[in-house]
Design a protein around this motif. Structure first.
Motif, mmCIF file in Angstrom:
data_model
loop_
_atom_site.group_PDB
_atom_site.id
_atom_site.type_symbol
_atom_site.label_atom_id
_atom_site.label_comp_id
_atom_site.label_asym_id
_atom_site.label_seq_id
_atom_site.Cartn_x
_atom_site.Cartn_y
_atom_site.Cartn_z
ATOM 1 N N GLU A 141 6.106 27.778 -2.005
ATOM 2 C CA GLU A 141 4.534 27.955 -2.611
ATOM 3 C C GLU A 141 4.608 29.692 -2.842
ATOM 4 O O GLU A 141 4.949 30.347 -2.005
ATOM 5 C CB GLU A 141 3.541 27.689 -1.697
ATOM 6 N N ASP A 154 1.999 15.386 -2.128
ATOM 7 C CA ASP A 154 2.848 16.478 -1.511
ATOM 8 C C ASP A 154 3.800 16.624 -2.670
ATOM 9 O O ASP A 154 4.944 15.867 -2.656
ATOM 10 C CB ASP A 154 3.231 15.783 -0.102
ATOM 11 N N HIS A 155 3.726 17.774 -3.319
ATOM 12 C CA HIS A 155 4.859 18.029 -4.423
ATOM 13 C C HIS A 155 6.287 18.156 -3.854
ATOM 14 O O HIS A 155 7.167 17.663 -4.193
ATOM 15 C CB HIS A 155 4.285 19.380 -5.061
ATOM 16 N N ARG A 165 -7.495 22.161 0.446
ATOM 17 C CA ARG A 165 -6.103 21.459 0.767
ATOM 18 C C ARG A 165 -6.568 20.483 1.711
ATOM 19 O O ARG A 165 -5.885 19.432 1.628
ATOM 20 C CB ARG A 165 -5.229 22.164 0.669
ATOM 21 N N VAL A 179 -1.253 19.686 -11.485
ATOM 22 C CA VAL A 179 -0.973 18.903 -10.291
ATOM 23 C C VAL A 179 -0.700 17.571 -10.307
ATOM 24 O O VAL A 179 -1.146 16.920 -11.425
ATOM 25 C CB VAL A 179 -2.527 19.293 -9.498
ATOM 26 N N SER A 194 4.089 24.010 -10.769
ATOM 27 C CA SER A 194 3.182 23.172 -10.708
ATOM 28 C C SER A 194 2.019 23.729 -10.146
ATOM 29 O O SER A 194 1.988 24.811 -9.397
ATOM 30 C CB SER A 194 3.575 21.975 -10.106
ATOM 31 N N SER A 207 12.061 24.343 -2.870
ATOM 32 C CA SER A 207 10.618 24.289 -3.274
ATOM 33 C C SER A 207 9.786 25.419 -2.370
ATOM 34 O O SER A 207 9.889 25.315 -1.087
ATOM 35 C CB SER A 207 10.100 22.915 -2.848
ATOM 36 N N VAL A 249 -1.254 23.534 -7.873
ATOM 37 C CA VAL A 249 -1.533 22.907 -6.613
ATOM 38 C C VAL A 249 -3.113 23.080 -6.208
ATOM 39 O O VAL A 249 -3.577 24.299 -6.574
ATOM 40 C CB VAL A 249 -0.585 23.251 -5.694
ATOM 41 N N VAL A 305 -4.252 14.613 -5.300
ATOM 42 C CA VAL A 305 -3.267 15.389 -4.118
ATOM 43 C C VAL A 305 -2.090 14.561 -3.866
ATOM 44 O O VAL A 305 -2.520 13.531 -3.131
ATOM 45 C CB VAL A 305 -4.302 15.837 -3.279
ATOM 46 N N GLU A 315 -5.213 23.382 -13.465
ATOM 47 C CA GLU A 315 -4.568 24.305 -12.441
ATOM 48 C C GLU A 315 -3.815 25.324 -12.926
ATOM 49 O O GLU A 315 -3.306 26.069 -12.117
ATOM 50 C CB GLU A 315 -3.995 23.244 -11.245
ATOM 51 N N SER A 365 -1.142 27.834 -6.651
ATOM 52 C CA SER A 365 -2.628 27.492 -6.968
ATOM 53 C C SER A 365 -3.405 28.239 -7.716
ATOM 54 O O SER A 365 -3.052 29.389 -7.928
ATOM 55 C CB SER A 365 -3.266 27.270 -5.609
ATOM 56 N N ASP A 413 5.121 25.885 -6.145
ATOM 57 C CA ASP A 413 3.626 25.636 -6.369
ATOM 58 C C ASP A 413 2.833 26.848 -6.581
ATOM 59 O O ASP A 413 3.177 27.910 -5.902
ATOM 60 C CB ASP A 413 3.348 24.963 -5.135
#
Ligand SMILES: Cc1ncc(C[n+]2csc(CCOP(=O)(O)OP(=O)(O)O)c2C)c(N)n1
Length: 542
Positions: free
Chosen positions: A134, A120-121, A111, A78, A103, A132, A105, A118, A33, A164, A162
């Protein structure tokens, strides 16, 4: 070679923004990832350093950040990758490290239905990070700058992002990669009403005492703090992380305090006798319970810090909300020499402290620490792990400059010294770096010897091999309990070091230690010196 258009991926914008804000090092363990991100980091001039464990990688970033003064990066994949970093991120939270955690994700498209790896970060990290977010294509650069700003805001700490794979690889809708603003700091060192009020109170004190902590050390308050101490005759106690803020061979320095009950038996009565305690950038997160309500009379306690005290270890009657260095500079012109402590109590305390931590044994932890202190010199950088060896070392060590002894002193996690040393050496290859560890701590993270080898770092690892989790053994004994779960078998660390491509020696005399330390100096690879002694050397040692 990357295609030219590949340098306008969202990951490139993220990487260029980080680079613009002086991030130069990323540590981590890759996963599918984050491959685009790692590619983008390298292209932007941020080196990706492969660690063997994500928690170690986080602590390497902490070591690098402490030396560079800039935020540094942890990259994880991830799920299990991020989960493995939890201890290191918690360490960054408690040690006030501006760590940016990125990280991988799972892509948004899958998702809601895909479950493999998976978790929940954001939820996992909720108690540990300051924020935090995304990263989204349209706002990638702004999200990164916001993360950096939050991480750097006092008290500094970790922020999680996060990213992706689909977003990382997507073509960015914008090429904007902001750089930090030019900062002009207004001069708060000009005496104002607050500084005048403080100076009047200081002038009235007959027995002032200074306790200095991390924020003072980081704000480079040392010279101004030393002038204040000398002008008003105040002894200076520091936390372990602020050791060296004034040279510890100075007559007014009472060294570090934190985890040693024997030191506390000398320092706490002195604090009781003080009629004013100036706590400068002091956060008692590094202190044991003995420092709970260490002075009950609120009126005597004065906090000086930019960060609002958010603990209840004690209750100061006054808080000067200011950056320590500027308020100390403001005091400069307002105070004249005053005589304090007419009974000579600080000098008496200093002599007692020196007495209790010295030892005449020709071999053992005391002798090793004394010799290493001498060999490391003024500019050597030493990291130290959690355990009995750290408490003794932190009490005995004479630091003459701040940030020359690095440790996890708030979180006190084991297996911090080697990653801290790796990060510090990466950030400043010109410094000689020593990592001091117990055998329990090294065995917990022994894989990082491979990182030391692969990064070609000529670290010197000084191992206190007592075949015991000595600190816990001491706690069992003092509670009157039988020893259980604390004995370690005898590892041949010299052979282990050689197996990892370094140099190793097992030593049992101070002469051999001295020789090994000296020959490690010129060696291009790493050296591991395993100092073997019996754990009983720590009995009544601190
Ligand atoms: C990750 C983690 N696990 C457990 C502890 C509790 N702990 C603190 S010191 C210590 C013993 C460390 O042993 P060693 O590294 O051999 O050092 P020594 O005490 O013998 O000097 C332990 C288990 C901790 N602080 N961190």
């Amino acid at each position: 070679m990357s295609e030219p258009q590949a340098l306008n991926r969202v990951a490139d914008i993220v990487a260029r923004t980080l680079h613009g804000y002086h991030v130069r090092n990323a540590f981590g363990v890759p996963g599918g990832e984050v491959v685009t991100l790692i590619d983008a980091l390298q292209a932007a001039g941020i080196a990706f350093h492969l660690a063997r464990h994500e928690t170690s990688a986080a602590i390497m970033a902490a070591g690098a950040s402490t030396i560079s003064g800039n935020p540094e990066l942890l990259v994880t994949t991830v799920g299990p990758g991020l989960a493995n970093a939890v201890n290191g991120i918690a360490d960054a939270a408690q040690e006030r490290i501006p760590l940016i955690v990125v990280s991988g994700v799972v892509d948004r498209a899958t998702r809601g239905r895909y479950t493999h790896q998976v978790i929940d970060h954001a939820q996992l990290l909720r108690p540990l990070v300051k924020a935090s977010f995304e990263i989204e294509p349209e706002s990638a650069a702004s999200t990164v700058t916001r993360a950096l700003a939050i991480a750097m805001r006092e008290p500094m700490g970790p922020v999680h992002l996060d990213l992706s794979p689909a977003v990382a690889a997507a073509s960015s809708p914008t090429t904007m990669a902001p750089v930090p603003p030019t900062v002009f700091t207004t001069d708060t060192s000009i005496p104002d009403a607050g500084a005048r009020h403080l100076s009047e109170r200081i002038r009235a004190a007959k027995r002032p005492l200074i306790i200095a902590g991390l924020e003072a050390a980081r704000s480079d308050a040392g010279p101004a703090l030393q002038r204040l101490a000398e002008t008003i005759g105040a002894p200076v106690i520091t936390t372990y992380k602020a050791k060296g803020i004034i040279p510890e061979d100075h007559p007014l320095s009472l060294g570090g305090a934190g985890l040693s009950p024997m030191a506390d038996r000398i320092l706490l009565p002195l604090a009781h006798e003080a009629d004013m305690v100036l706590m400068i950038g002091y956060d008692p997160i590094e202190m044991r319970l003995g420092w709970l309500d260490f002075v009950a009379d609120q009126a005597k306690l004065v906090d000086i810090s930019r960060t609002a005290p958010d603990h209840a270890m004690h209750h100061a009657g006054t808080w000067f909300s200011a950056e320590p260095r500027s308020i100390l500079q403001a005091l400069d012109g307002l105070l004249v020499e005053q005589r304090s402590w007419s009974g000579g109590e600080p000098a008496e305390a200093k002599a007692k402290l020196e007495g209790i931590f010295s030892s005449k044994d020709a071999w053992g932890p005391h002798a090793i620490i004394d010799h290493l202190n001498e060999a490391a010199g003024v500019d050597g950088l030493v990291t130290v792990d959690s355990g009995a060896h750290r408490i003794l070392l932190s009490q005995k060590w004479r630091a003459t400059k701040p940030s020359t002894l690095l440790q996890s002193a708030g979180f006190c996690t084991m297996n911090a010294a080697l990653p801290l040393a790796i990060g510090a050496k990466v950030a400043d290859p010109s410094r000689r770096v020593f990592a001091v560890m117990g055998d329990g701590g090294l065995e917990m993270g022994i894989g990082e010897l491979a990182t030391v080898r692969d990064l070609g770092l000529p670290l010197t690892i000084v191992l206190f091999q007592d075949r015991s989790l000595a600190l816990i053994a001491l706690k069992q004994a003092s509670a009157g309990l039988a020893s259980a779960g604390v004995t370690l078998g005898e590892t041949d660390f010299a052979a282990i070091a050689r197996g990892f491509g370094g140099y190793g020696a097992n030593v049992e005399t101070i002469n051999d230690f001295r020789n090994e330390l000296e020959s490690a100096r010129a060696r291009p690879g790493f050296s591991l010196i395993a100092c073997r002694f019996d754990a009983s050397a720590y009995d009544n040692a601190f």
